[in-house]
Write a protein that holds these residues in place. Structure first.
Motif, PDB file in Angstrom:
ATOM      1  N   LEU A 234      28.148  37.808 -57.323  1.00  0.00           N
ATOM      2  CA  LEU A 234      28.278  37.681 -58.773  1.00  0.00           C
ATOM      3  C   LEU A 234      29.614  38.241 -59.241  1.00  0.00           C
ATOM      4  CD1 LEU A 234      26.733  36.867 -61.391  1.00  0.00           C
ATOM      5  CD2 LEU A 234      25.986  39.241 -61.547  1.00  0.00           C
ATOM      6  N   LYS A 235      30.009  39.385 -58.711  1.00  0.00           N
ATOM      7  CA  LYS A 235      31.280  40.000 -59.109  1.00  0.00           C
ATOM      8  C   LYS A 235      32.465  39.243 -58.522  1.00  0.00           C
ATOM      9  CE  LYS A 235      29.192  44.488 -59.937  1.00  0.00           C
ATOM     10  NZ  LYS A 235      29.094  45.916 -59.597  1.00  0.00           N
ATOM     11  N   TRP A 236      32.260  38.692 -57.329  1.00  0.00           N
ATOM     12  CA  TRP A 236      33.293  37.839 -56.732  1.00  0.00           C
ATOM     13  C   TRP A 236      33.538  36.630 -57.637  1.00  0.00           C
ATOM     14  CZ3 TRP A 236      35.375  38.099 -51.456  1.00  0.00           C
ATOM     15  CH2 TRP A 236      36.158  36.983 -51.110  1.00  0.00           C
ATOM     16  N   GLY A 237      32.464  35.997 -58.070  1.00  0.00           N
ATOM     17  CA  GLY A 237      32.583  34.822 -58.936  1.00  0.00           C
ATOM     18  C   GLY A 237      33.233  35.145 -60.272  1.00  0.00           C
TER      19      GLY A 237
ATOM     20  N   LEU B  31      48.223  45.155 -54.875  1.00  0.00           N
ATOM     21  CA  LEU B  31      47.084  44.376 -55.364  1.00  0.00           C
ATOM     22  C   LEU B  31      47.368  42.880 -55.304  1.00  0.00           C
ATOM     23  CD1 LEU B  31      44.305  44.874 -56.930  1.00  0.00           C
ATOM     24  CD2 LEU B  31      45.619  44.296 -58.969  1.00  0.00           C
ATOM     25  N   SER B  32      48.606  42.495 -55.609  1.00  0.00           N
ATOM     26  CA  SER B  32      48.956  41.070 -55.657  1.00  0.00           C
ATOM     27  C   SER B  32      48.901  40.406 -54.286  1.00  0.00           C
ATOM     28  CB  SER B  32      50.361  40.902 -56.259  1.00  0.00           C
ATOM     29  OG  SER B  32      51.356  41.344 -55.354  1.00  0.00           O
ATOM     30  N   MET B  33      48.927  41.196 -53.217  1.00  0.00           N
ATOM     31  CA  MET B  33      48.905  40.651 -51.856  1.00  0.00           C
ATOM     32  C   MET B  33      47.500  40.649 -51.239  1.00  0.00           C
ATOM     33  SD  MET B  33      52.469  42.162 -50.277  1.00  0.00           S
ATOM     34  CE  MET B  33      52.075  43.885 -50.579  1.00  0.00           C
ATOM     35  N   LEU B  34      46.496  41.009 -52.038  1.00  0.00           N
ATOM     36  CA  LEU B  34      45.124  41.088 -51.539  1.00  0.00           C
ATOM     37  C   LEU B  34      44.585  39.696 -51.223  1.00  0.00           C
ATOM     38  CD1 LEU B  34      43.151  43.475 -51.137  1.00  0.00           C
ATOM     39  CD2 LEU B  34      42.220  42.955 -53.403  1.00  0.00           C
ATOM     40  N   THR B  35      44.024  39.533 -50.029  1.00  0.00           N
ATOM     41  CA  THR B  35      43.491  38.234 -49.612  1.00  0.00           C
ATOM     42  C   THR B  35      41.965  38.240 -49.677  1.00  0.00           C
ATOM     43  OG1 THR B  35      43.240  38.802 -47.272  1.00  0.00           O
ATOM     44  CG2 THR B  35      45.412  38.030 -48.006  1.00  0.00           C
ATOM     45  N   PRO B  36      41.346  37.059 -49.759  1.00  0.00           N
ATOM     46  CA  PRO B  36      39.879  36.993 -49.698  1.00  0.00           C
ATOM     47  C   PRO B  36      39.352  37.618 -48.407  1.00  0.00           C
ATOM     48  CG  PRO B  36      40.785  34.890 -50.407  1.00  0.00           C
ATOM     49  CD  PRO B  36      41.939  35.726 -49.976  1.00  0.00           C
ATOM     50  N   GLU B  37      40.097  37.422 -47.310  1.00  0.00           N
ATOM     51  CA  GLU B  37      39.684  37.972 -46.020  1.00  0.00           C
ATOM     52  C   GLU B  37      39.686  39.501 -46.045  1.00  0.00           C
ATOM     53  OE1 GLU B  37      41.008  33.841 -45.504  1.00  0.00           O
ATOM     54  OE2 GLU B  37      41.956  35.608 -46.431  1.00  0.00           O
ATOM     55  N   ASP B  38      40.645  40.096 -46.772  1.00  0.00           N
ATOM     56  CA  ASP B  38      40.697  41.555 -46.874  1.00  0.00           C
ATOM     57  C   ASP B  38      39.409  42.102 -47.484  1.00  0.00           C
ATOM     58  OD1 ASP B  38      43.260  41.719 -45.836  1.00  0.00           O
ATOM     59  OD2 ASP B  38      44.223  41.611 -47.806  1.00  0.00           O
ATOM     60  N   ILE B  39      38.930  41.426 -48.524  1.00  0.00           N
ATOM     61  CA  ILE B  39      37.759  41.934 -49.245  1.00  0.00           C
ATOM     62  C   ILE B  39      36.473  41.655 -48.473  1.00  0.00           C
ATOM     63  CG2 ILE B  39      36.426  41.772 -51.389  1.00  0.00           C
ATOM     64  CD1 ILE B  39      39.005  41.091 -52.833  1.00  0.00           C
ATOM     65  N   ILE B  40      36.305  40.411 -48.028  1.00  0.00           N
ATOM     66  CA  ILE B  40      35.056  40.081 -47.333  1.00  0.00           C
ATOM     67  C   ILE B  40      34.981  40.818 -46.002  1.00  0.00           C
ATOM     68  CG2 ILE B  40      35.796  38.051 -46.008  1.00  0.00           C
ATOM     69  CD1 ILE B  40      32.561  38.401 -48.068  1.00  0.00           C
ATOM     70  N   GLY B  41      36.137  41.096 -45.388  1.00  0.00           N
ATOM     71  CA  GLY B  41      36.141  41.824 -44.117  1.00  0.00           C
ATOM     72  C   GLY B  41      35.677  43.258 -44.263  1.00  0.00           C
ATOM     73  N   ALA B  42      35.833  43.828 -45.459  1.00  0.00           N
ATOM     74  CA  ALA B  42      35.423  45.215 -45.698  1.00  0.00           C
ATOM     75  C   ALA B  42      33.999  45.327 -46.214  1.00  0.00           C
ATOM     76  CB  ALA B  42      36.390  45.869 -46.693  1.00  0.00           C
ATOM     77  N   TYR B  43      33.361  44.157 -46.494  1.00  0.00           N
ATOM     78  CA  TYR B  43      31.998  44.192 -47.023  1.00  0.00           C
ATOM     79  C   TYR B  43      31.006  44.340 -45.866  1.00  0.00           C
ATOM     80  CZ  TYR B  43      27.813  42.837 -49.611  1.00  0.00           C
ATOM     81  OH  TYR B  43      26.550  42.816 -50.185  1.00  0.00           O
ATOM     82  N   PRO B  44      30.241  45.424 -45.811  1.00  0.00           N
ATOM     83  CA  PRO B  44      29.403  45.704 -44.631  1.00  0.00           C
ATOM     84  C   PRO B  44      28.245  44.727 -44.436  1.00  0.00           C
ATOM     85  CG  PRO B  44      28.978  47.295 -46.379  1.00  0.00           C
ATOM     86  CD  PRO B  44      30.155  46.500 -46.809  1.00  0.00           C
ATOM     87  N   ARG B  45      27.846  43.995 -45.479  1.00  0.00           N
ATOM     88  CA  ARG B  45      26.688  43.104 -45.364  1.00  0.00           C
ATOM     89  C   ARG B  45      27.114  41.636 -45.367  1.00  0.00           C
ATOM     90  NH1 ARG B  45      22.259  45.479 -49.556  1.00  0.00           N
ATOM     91  NH2 ARG B  45      21.073  43.769 -48.601  1.00  0.00           N
ATOM     92  N   LYS B  46      28.314  41.361 -44.895  1.00  0.00           N
ATOM     93  CA  LYS B  46      28.829  39.996 -44.929  1.00  0.00           C
ATOM     94  C   LYS B  46      28.020  39.047 -44.058  1.00  0.00           C
ATOM     95  CE  LYS B  46      32.485  41.125 -41.576  1.00  0.00           C
ATOM     96  NZ  LYS B  46      32.304  42.596 -41.645  1.00  0.00           N
ATOM     97  N   ASP B  47      27.359  39.568 -43.009  1.00  0.00           N
ATOM     98  CA  ASP B  47      26.596  38.700 -42.117  1.00  0.00           C
ATOM     99  C   ASP B  47      25.413  38.042 -42.831  1.00  0.00           C
ATOM    100  OD1 ASP B  47      28.312  39.340 -40.100  1.00  0.00           O
ATOM    101  OD2 ASP B  47      27.014  40.866 -39.197  1.00  0.00           O
TER     102      ASP B  47
ATOM    103  N   SER C 204      32.801  30.346 -46.605  1.00  0.00           N
ATOM    104  CA  SER C 204      32.413  28.955 -46.848  1.00  0.00           C
ATOM    105  C   SER C 204      31.498  28.854 -48.065  1.00  0.00           C
ATOM    106  CB  SER C 204      31.702  28.386 -45.613  1.00  0.00           C
ATOM    107  OG  SER C 204      30.461  29.054 -45.400  1.00  0.00           O
ATOM    108  N   ILE C 205      30.927  29.981 -48.463  1.00  0.00           N
ATOM    109  CA  ILE C 205      30.070  30.034 -49.651  1.00  0.00           C
ATOM    110  C   ILE C 205      30.855  30.484 -50.876  1.00  0.00           C
ATOM    111  CG2 ILE C 205      28.059  31.170 -50.674  1.00  0.00           C
ATOM    112  CD1 ILE C 205      26.915  31.456 -47.872  1.00  0.00           C
ATOM    113  N   LEU C 206      31.723  31.485 -50.678  1.00  0.00           N
ATOM    114  CA  LEU C 206      32.476  32.061 -51.789  1.00  0.00           C
ATOM    115  C   LEU C 206      33.783  31.305 -52.020  1.00  0.00           C
ATOM    116  CD1 LEU C 206      32.051  35.794 -50.747  1.00  0.00           C
ATOM    117  CD2 LEU C 206      30.743  34.577 -52.505  1.00  0.00           C
ATOM    118  N   PRO C 207      34.170  31.105 -53.290  1.00  0.00           N
ATOM    119  CA  PRO C 207      35.470  30.466 -53.563  1.00  0.00           C
ATOM    120  C   PRO C 207      36.607  31.399 -53.162  1.00  0.00           C
ATOM    121  CG  PRO C 207      34.509  31.285 -55.598  1.00  0.00           C
ATOM    122  CD  PRO C 207      33.464  31.465 -54.535  1.00  0.00           C
TER     123      PRO C 207
END
Length: 419
Positions: free
Chosen positions: A45-48, A116-132, A140-143
């Motif tokens: 929700l916050k990602w969106g 902050l301007s260089m932050l990638t989607p991979e940086d954020i999702i990679g740090a999320y512990p429940r990404k699995d 593929s789900i998140l924009p």
């Protein structure tokens, strides 16, 4: 310490640029960086919300770096105002502007914003512990978004403000004064000088005066007077569109707000931009307090206009002050003084240009130019005959009448109707 958590702390510590945290882009990203312990649905929700802010019309950016850069250069704070005024040129000197500590805070802010301007989607999702829990590939789900390559440097930001000013004056070109504020006009009239057919020689003194003003040469206030619908206001708007890339801005000042002129002067005096203070459709009744106020503004008032501002006014009356025969035939002891008073305001405009209703030849020239511009498939003689009928119905020929006729003609021809 998690790098994203540290970045969130740095965002919290923004000082000179602290106001950015109130924008939706930065507020939503701040919340997203703090959502690492949220369940997947709340994280998504916050990602969106962040992606919505990034892709909104307000951001107008194709990448995160562009979006952050746009927010930074259009921010209005104590540093951007100093930079716009040329007070922060030597960024390597601790005495360049204000105090060394303030400049140090600016550099820290810009360093955080660059990171902050260089932050990638991979940086954020990679740090999320429940990404699995999103499946094999959460992205593929998140924009996702592009990062971009726009660089944020202290020196580059200073150069931007020295050329473009700061805040809304850097972002917009046209404003209208309302209740103590210069309100930006997001979609100003896009009329161009090339589209104003038939009055090239008449408006030449106004164009040349404006060019001199932009080039830093002596220039005069301008009064554009004459018949209705002849392009007086359009000329001023077209000048803005022609030279906005050279730092020209326009503030429309309604007559009822003339008393706020000193506030405008204080607001724009230190900016590296050129301002036309535009007073449209100007006229006064005898005894009008605004008449005296404008005289003081044009010449001799305490709050004189700054060197980066000129007053352009339009009116249907060259002498501006509405007069009656009884006023001219009055019983005042010094009647000539009364008459001179009625002329004194217009005399304070160094450039006065009269726009008269066009004769038939010029009217047809305008009609044909507009028809060619819109590629209307109509016989020349038929067009002139229909245009003349339209002018008679409207009460006379004018450029405004010509535009209205061409609008009617285009609509009629597109529907297969006769003119």
């Amino acid at each position: 310490m998690n790098s994203l958590f540290l970045l969130r702390i740095k965002l919290s510590a923004l000082s000179v640029y602290h106001g950015l945290l109130q924008t939706e882009l930065f507020s939503s990203l701040y919340d997203l960086l703090g959502a690492m312990d949220n369940p997947p649905d709340q994280f998504a929700l916050k990602w969106g919300r962040f992606f919505s802010a990034l892709s909104s019309e307000e951001s107008r950016a194709e990448s995160l770096s562009d979006a952050v850069y746009n927010k930074v250069v259009y921010d209005d704070n104590v540093f951007t105002r100093a930079a716009a005024g040329g007070e922060a040129v030597d960024c390597d000197s601790s005495e360049a502007w204000s105090s060394g500590k303030t400049m140090e805070a600016v550099r820290k802010d810009l360093s955080t914003l660059r990171e902050l301007s260089m932050l990638t989607p991979e940086d954020i999702i990679g740090a999320y512990p429940r990404k699995d829990e999103f499946g094999e590939d959460p992205l593929s789900i998140l924009p996702t978004w592009e990062c971009g390559t726009t660089e944020i440097t202290t020196e580059g930001i200073v150069r931007f403000h020295m050329v473009n000013g700061c805040g809304e004056y850097a972002k917009y070109i046209a404003f209208v004064r309302r209740n103590g504020k210069c309100i930006p006009i997001a979609n100003p009239d896009l009329v161009s000088l090339s589209s104003l057919e038939g009055y090239e020689e008449i408006r030449r003194p106004v164009v040349e005066n404006t060019i001199a003003f932009i080039d830093g040469l002596p220039a005069n206030n301008c009064l554009l007077y004459g018949d209705r619908g002849t392009g007086k206001s359009s000329t001023v708007k077209a000048l803005l569109n022609e030279y906005c890339d050279k730092g020209l801005r326009l503030i429309e000042l309604p007559k009822m707000y003339l008393s706020e002129f000193p506030d405008i002067v204080q607001e724009i005096a230190g900016l590296p931009l050129k301002f036309i203070i535009f007073i449209d459709d100007l006229s006064f009744q005898s005894g009008d307090e605004n008449y005296t106020a404008l005289k003081g503004i044009l010449e001799g008032g305490i709050a004189s206009r700054p060197g980066n501002a000129l007053i352009y006014a339009t009116t249907n009356r060259r002498h501006i002050l509405n007069e009656t025969f009884s006023a001219r035939q009055g019983d005042e002891l010094h009647l000539s003084d009364t008459i001179q008073e009625s002329l004194s305001l217009s005399d304070r405009f160094g450039v006065q240009v009269g726009f008269l209703a066009p004769d038939r030849k010029i009217y047809y020239r305008i009609i044909h130019a507009l028809a060619d511009e819109r590629c209307l498939p109509v016989d020349r003689e038929e067009l002139e005959k229909a245009a003349e009928k339209w002018a008679l119905k409207k009460g006379g020929r004018s450029p405004r009448t010509a535009v209205q006729f061409i609008d009617h003609a285009e609509a009629s021809l597109s529907r297969g109707l006769e003119l």
